[in-house]
Design a protein around this motif. Structure first.
Motif, PDB file in Angstrom:
ATOM      1  N   THR A  35      49.565  -6.252  83.426  1.00 14.37           N
ATOM      2  CA  THR A  35      48.443  -6.322  84.192  1.00 14.37           C
ATOM      3  C   THR A  35      47.966  -5.409  85.108  1.00 14.37           C
ATOM      4  O   THR A  35      48.873  -4.960  85.932  1.00 14.37           O
ATOM      5  CB  THR A  35      48.453  -7.942  84.540  1.00 14.37           C
ATOM      6  OG1 THR A  35      48.868  -8.757  83.688  1.00 14.37           O
ATOM      7  CG2 THR A  35      47.242  -8.379  85.413  1.00 14.37           C
ATOM      8  N   PRO A  36      46.600  -5.193  85.497  1.00 15.69           N
ATOM      9  CA  PRO A  36      46.341  -4.270  86.431  1.00 15.69           C
ATOM     10  C   PRO A  36      46.680  -4.928  87.881  1.00 15.69           C
ATOM     11  O   PRO A  36      46.660  -5.882  88.246  1.00 15.69           O
ATOM     12  CB  PRO A  36      44.686  -4.194  86.308  1.00 15.69           C
ATOM     13  CG  PRO A  36      44.546  -4.341  84.913  1.00 15.69           C
ATOM     14  CD  PRO A  36      45.580  -5.338  84.589  1.00 15.69           C
ATOM     15  N   ALA A  37      47.142  -3.967  88.646  1.00 15.91           N
ATOM     16  CA  ALA A  37      47.924  -4.518  89.889  1.00 15.91           C
ATOM     17  C   ALA A  37      46.602  -4.824  90.929  1.00 15.91           C
ATOM     18  O   ALA A  37      46.829  -5.896  91.689  1.00 15.91           O
ATOM     19  CB  ALA A  37      48.596  -3.255  90.472  1.00 15.91           C
ATOM     20  N   LEU A  61      45.973 -16.626  90.184  1.00 21.13           N
ATOM     21  CA  LEU A  61      45.530 -15.222  89.578  1.00 21.13           C
ATOM     22  C   LEU A  61      45.928 -14.085  90.160  1.00 21.13           C
ATOM     23  O   LEU A  61      46.247 -13.004  89.651  1.00 21.13           O
ATOM     24  CB  LEU A  61      44.063 -15.172  89.287  1.00 21.13           C
ATOM     25  CG  LEU A  61      43.223 -16.340  88.452  1.00 21.13           C
ATOM     26  CD1 LEU A  61      41.831 -16.327  88.459  1.00 21.13           C
ATOM     27  CD2 LEU A  61      43.858 -15.886  86.814  1.00 21.13           C
ATOM     28  N   LYS A  62      46.086 -14.083  91.703  1.00 20.89           N
ATOM     29  CA  LYS A  62      46.459 -13.163  92.461  1.00 20.89           C
ATOM     30  C   LYS A  62      47.758 -12.686  92.126  1.00 20.89           C
ATOM     31  O   LYS A  62      48.122 -11.544  91.996  1.00 20.89           O
ATOM     32  CB  LYS A  62      46.369 -13.219  93.816  1.00 20.89           C
ATOM     33  CG  LYS A  62      46.650 -12.277  94.693  1.00 20.89           C
ATOM     34  CD  LYS A  62      45.464 -11.364  94.919  1.00 20.89           C
ATOM     35  CE  LYS A  62      45.558 -10.363  96.050  1.00 20.89           C
ATOM     36  NZ  LYS A  62      44.448  -9.499  96.008  1.00 20.89           N
ATOM     37  N   ILE A  66      44.955 -10.235  89.262  1.00 20.59           N
ATOM     38  CA  ILE A  66      43.521 -10.274  89.532  1.00 20.59           C
ATOM     39  C   ILE A  66      43.205 -10.951  90.733  1.00 20.59           C
ATOM     40  O   ILE A  66      43.399 -11.925  91.001  1.00 20.59           O
ATOM     41  CB  ILE A  66      43.081 -11.266  88.238  1.00 20.59           C
ATOM     42  CG1 ILE A  66      43.637 -10.783  86.912  1.00 20.59           C
ATOM     43  CG2 ILE A  66      41.716 -11.824  88.304  1.00 20.59           C
ATOM     44  CD1 ILE A  66      43.396 -11.857  85.629  1.00 20.59           C
ATOM     45  N   ASP A  67      42.101 -10.310  91.163  1.00 19.74           N
ATOM     46  CA  ASP A  67      41.663 -10.534  92.543  1.00 19.74           C
ATOM     47  C   ASP A  67      40.280 -11.260  92.156  1.00 19.74           C
ATOM     48  O   ASP A  67      39.038 -10.362  91.692  1.00 19.74           O
ATOM     49  CB  ASP A  67      41.229  -9.150  93.410  1.00 19.74           C
ATOM     50  CG  ASP A  67      40.876  -9.589  94.767  1.00 19.74           C
ATOM     51  OD1 ASP A  67      40.597 -10.498  95.067  1.00 19.74           O
ATOM     52  OD2 ASP A  67      40.262  -8.578  95.304  1.00 19.74           O
ATOM     53  N   GLU A 242      34.709 -12.357  75.760  1.00 21.52           N
ATOM     54  CA  GLU A 242      35.626 -13.508  75.574  1.00 21.52           C
ATOM     55  C   GLU A 242      37.208 -13.198  75.348  1.00 21.52           C
ATOM     56  O   GLU A 242      38.063 -13.990  75.387  1.00 21.52           O
ATOM     57  CB  GLU A 242      35.217 -14.676  74.744  1.00 21.52           C
ATOM     58  CG  GLU A 242      35.100 -14.382  73.410  1.00 21.52           C
ATOM     59  CD  GLU A 242      33.788 -13.690  72.930  1.00 21.52           C
ATOM     60  OE1 GLU A 242      33.486 -13.764  71.717  1.00 21.52           O
ATOM     61  OE2 GLU A 242      33.295 -12.924  73.632  1.00 21.52           O
ATOM     62  N   THR A 243      37.301 -11.926  74.620  1.00 23.76           N
ATOM     63  CA  THR A 243      38.657 -11.597  74.148  1.00 23.76           C
ATOM     64  C   THR A 243      39.418 -10.620  75.285  1.00 23.76           C
ATOM     65  O   THR A 243      40.505 -10.256  74.972  1.00 23.76           O
ATOM     66  CB  THR A 243      38.587 -10.720  72.973  1.00 23.76           C
ATOM     67  OG1 THR A 243      37.665  -9.513  73.054  1.00 23.76           O
ATOM     68  CG2 THR A 243      38.011 -11.608  71.826  1.00 23.76           C
ATOM     69  N   ARG A 244      38.621 -10.531  76.418  1.00 26.95           N
ATOM     70  CA  ARG A 244      39.423  -9.531  77.269  1.00 26.95           C
ATOM     71  C   ARG A 244      40.482 -10.555  78.050  1.00 26.95           C
ATOM     72  O   ARG A 244      40.513 -11.728  77.993  1.00 26.95           O
ATOM     73  CB  ARG A 244      38.272  -9.275  78.580  1.00 26.95           C
ATOM     74  CG  ARG A 244      37.409  -8.170  78.211  1.00 26.95           C
ATOM     75  CD  ARG A 244      36.254  -8.045  79.269  1.00 26.95           C
ATOM     76  NE  ARG A 244      36.596  -8.273  80.757  1.00 26.95           N
ATOM     77  CZ  ARG A 244      35.756  -8.049  81.876  1.00 26.95           C
ATOM     78  NH1 ARG A 244      34.533  -7.767  81.592  1.00 26.95           N
ATOM     79  NH2 ARG A 244      36.111  -8.350  83.157  1.00 26.95           N
ATOM     80  N   GLU A 245      41.597  -9.652  78.225  1.00 27.02           N
ATOM     81  CA  GLU A 245      42.815 -10.287  78.672  1.00 27.02           C
ATOM     82  C   GLU A 245      42.459 -11.063  80.124  1.00 27.02           C
ATOM     83  O   GLU A 245      42.880 -12.135  80.385  1.00 27.02           O
ATOM     84  CB  GLU A 245      44.021  -9.330  78.998  1.00 27.02           C
ATOM     85  CG  GLU A 245      45.199  -9.757  79.203  1.00 27.02           C
ATOM     86  CD  GLU A 245      45.673 -10.960  78.340  1.00 27.02           C
ATOM     87  OE1 GLU A 245      46.303 -11.746  78.510  1.00 27.02           O
ATOM     88  OE2 GLU A 245      45.375 -10.371  77.012  1.00 27.02           O
TER      89      GLU A 245
END
Length: 275
Positions: A35-37, A61-62, A66-67, A242-245
């Motif tokens: 996952t992106p940092a 989410l953080k 995810i921010d 809608e398919t984005r992670e």
């Protein structure tokens, strides 16, 4: 010399612009699970309860990289244009009948990513304590097509009016009333202004989010929708997203047992989980 400086400055600005553009679409360093940092996810929302629910899941989410950036606009009607224009990644303020109505009108290509909660619409009055309204009472209802239909159906279920049969598109106006034994008068008002209109009418059918914003007690409604209402509030994205992670992670967080408990404890039946 000036010409060379100008050309050099233009080149720097162009390079900066390209790098900025790349940074919006390219993920930064990843965490061990891929996952992106530091990935920013912008979600437009109504103030209550939507932004409160989103802010509740921000820490979760953080932890997943995810921010979550909750974007609240003064005019909720701008949340769909903002999504279409890619100013935000998703929005969370509307139910499916409203989405279908506005998408047909504006030509939006949107998809539902998550069904989260129901805000049972209710009938409120500051002048009457029961549903025995006087003849020719004035009732305020939302003026947007899907919520207007929803309000009229609620009044029908409680025996005040009868609508014509065969309405299948979630759209109706007082012109579709076939029986009105009390000769009730209807005033069509912008949904966000209904709480302000309440002192001037015999009653009003109001969405729960506006009731909560106005600090009114949702349980003061003379009658409300049942929990099986088809008007679940949804997270909406551009079709294909809608398919984005990150959107899947948002969906999972919003439909978690923790959120269900949060809704039940904080809103006491005024906001009902739809999952």
């Amino acid at each position: 010399m000036k010409k060379k400086i100008t050309i050099g400055l233009a080149a720097i600005l162009l390079a900066t612009g390209l790098l900025t553009g790349c940074s919006k679409s390219s993920p930064s360093a990843s965490t061990p699970n891929g996952t992106p940092a530091s990935h920013v996810l912008k979600v437009g929302a109504a103030v209550v309860p939507h932004s409160e629910i989103l802010n509740f899941i921000k820490p979760k989410l953080k932890e997943q990289g995810i921010d979550l950036n909750v974007v609240v606009l003064d005019d909720e009607g701008q949340l769909n244009p903002a999504l279409a224009e890619r100013q935000i990644d998703a929005n969370y303020f509307q139910h499916v009948p409203y989405l279908e109505s506005v998408s047909k009108e504006k030509g939006y290509s949107f998809a539902v990513a998550s069904k989260v909660h129901v805000e049972p619409i209710g009938f409120y009055s500051q002048k009457h304590k029961s549903t025995s309204l006087p003849d020719k009472a004035t009732i305020a209802i939302p003026n947007n097509p899907s919520n207007e239909y929803r309000a009229l159906v609620l009044l029908q279920k409680n025996g005040l009016i009868k609508l014509r049969e065969g309405i299948a598109n979630y759209q109706a106006t007082p012109r579709d009333i076939t029986e009105n034994p009390k000769q009730l008068k209807f005033v069509e008002v912008d949904a966000a202004q209904l709480t302000r209109t309440l002192p001037d009418v015999d009653g009003a059918v109001i969405n729960t989010n506006y009731v909560l914003e106005a600090k009114l007690d949702p349980n003061s409604a003379l009658f409300r929708e049942e929990a099986d209402s088809p008007y679940a509030n949804v997270v909406v994205v551009r079709k294909g997203d809608e398919t984005r992670e990150d959107i899947k992670q948002l969906d999972a967080a919003l439909r978690s047992p923790e959120v269900k408990k949060f809704l039940q404890e904080k809103y006491q039946g005024a906001v009902v989980p739809a999952f």
